[in-house]
Write an enzyme that holds these catalytic residues in place. Structure first.
Site, PDB file in Angstrom:
ATOM      1  CD  GLU A 137     -28.140  13.588 -39.565  1.00 43.69           C
ATOM      2  OE1 GLU A 137     -29.094  13.825 -38.794  1.00 43.69           O
ATOM      3  OE2 GLU A 137     -26.975  13.373 -39.161  1.00 43.69           O
ATOM      4  CG  HIS A 160     -29.317  12.992 -35.580  1.00 49.53           C
ATOM      5  ND1 HIS A 160     -29.273  14.022 -36.490  1.00 49.53           N
ATOM      6  CD2 HIS A 160     -29.326  13.584 -34.361  1.00 49.53           C
ATOM      7  CE1 HIS A 160     -29.267  15.183 -35.852  1.00 49.53           C
ATOM      8  NE2 HIS A 160     -29.311  14.939 -34.551  1.00 49.53           N
ATOM      9  NE  ARG A 215     -27.687  20.695 -35.830  1.00 51.13           N
ATOM     10  CZ  ARG A 215     -28.741  19.978 -35.461  1.00 51.13           C
ATOM     11  NH1 ARG A 215     -28.640  18.669 -35.376  1.00 51.13           N
ATOM     12  NH2 ARG A 215     -29.884  20.555 -35.190  1.00 51.13           N
TER      13      ARG A 215
END
Length: 315
Positions: free
Chosen positions: A263, A281, A234
């Site tokens: 993001e 991601h 994370r």
């Protein structure tokens, strides 16, 4: 009998939506402009939230849904869900562990190889004619035989370390204590000490308030101007301001990042850094894993409303 009402906080693939729409009455809050008005109209009948790891569920949202019973997270991370608020309300929370472990570990190894061997730049060098015009691409850094540190030896961290062993790397790890299942690898209690003895530092911590900014200025400087940081956990586990400063000043060699604060609208300074590999991601982004994640998220919702044990409860 009417279908349970489920508040949807983000989009899902078509294969998941087909099953969700068949089982539940879905309320796509992410597609609504006036979210407050929508919640005022529909919030009283919402019994479940379907969310994603990075979206979570805030206290304000939980408190706006008086009939809420369960929050089902599409993803392994649940740090963006206000667990205290959920506990206070007796709301169950589930996630989708295990099904994405292998793909995330594979992706971390791929980023290590890509960054260390300069494969993105080399591909452009060949594609756009620099090879013919300017000769061989500059020599890069090897991976095999180097020192690797794994910060957080949970499911994903273990699989990363297991893969790294195939490169004949010297492997160490940090966690809350030594692990019986990691006797071939060196335990290093302090993250700063782990960074100091690593050429590659993988961040695989489960995110929480306790792990926030575990990787800060001291850890980054210990990793040093030849070190490479790889984050597949994370964004909150890393102090982004300290990371950007270390990258821009050369105090850190390079970084490979799959996650960011805010993001997808992440800090534009990252785009200007030539020593960063940026990914959107994508670590769990295979068809196989995404289908398994969606199935498990929905299985948890279905189990709850059927009154049977939840497959993967958090609380």
């Amino acid at each position: 009998m009417s279908k349970p009402d489920v508040l949807q906080l983000g989009p899902y693939p078509e294969w998941d939506m087909e099953r969700l729409d068949g089982l539940f009455t879905m309320h796509p809050l992410f597609a609504v402009d006036d979210k407050a008005a929508y919640l005022a109209e529909h919030g009283g009948k919402i019994r479940a939230i379907a969310t994603r790891g990075e979206l979570g569920a805030t206290r304000a949202l939980i408190e706006a849904l008086p009939a809420l019973e369960i929050i089902s997270v599409y993803g392994v991370g649940f740090d963006a869900v206000d667990l205290d608020a959920a506990r206070e309300r007796g709301v169950r929370v589930t996630n989708t562990p295990d099904v994405l472990t292998g793909d995330v570990a594979d992706f971390g190894i791929a980023m290590m190889l890509c960054l260390s061997r300069g494969m993105i730049g080399a591909e452009k060098w060949a594609r756009f004619g620099d090879w013919a015009a300017h000769g061989t691409y500059p020599a890069q850094r090897r991976v095999f035989g180097k020192r690797a540190g794994v910060l957080g030896l949970g499911r994903i961290g273990f699989e990363v370390a297991r893969r790294l062993s195939g490169f004949d790397m010297e492997i160490a790890y940090s966690d809350i204590g030594p692990k019986d299942y990691a006797r071939d690898w060196q335990f290093v209690e302090n993250p700063e000490e782990l960074a100091a003895r690593s050429d590659f530092l993988f961040v695989t911590l489960a995110a929480s308030k306790a792990t926030r900014h575990t990787v800060g200025r001291r850890v980054l400087e210990a990793l040093g101007p030849e070190g490479i940081l790889i984050n597949i956990s994370r964004a909150s586990n890393i102090d982004e301001e300290a990371l950007l400063s270390a990258l821009e000043s050369g105090k850190l060699g390079a970084a490979a990042l799959d996650v960011f604060e805010n993001e997808p609208d992440f800090d534009a300074r990252f785009r200007a850094c030539r020593n960063v590999l940026l990914q959107p991601h994508l670590a769990s982004g295979t068809v196989e894993t995404r289908k398994a994640m969606g199935k498990l998220m929905i299985d948890n919702l279905e189990a709850h409303f059927a009154g049977v044990a939840l497959p993967t409860p958090v609380i």
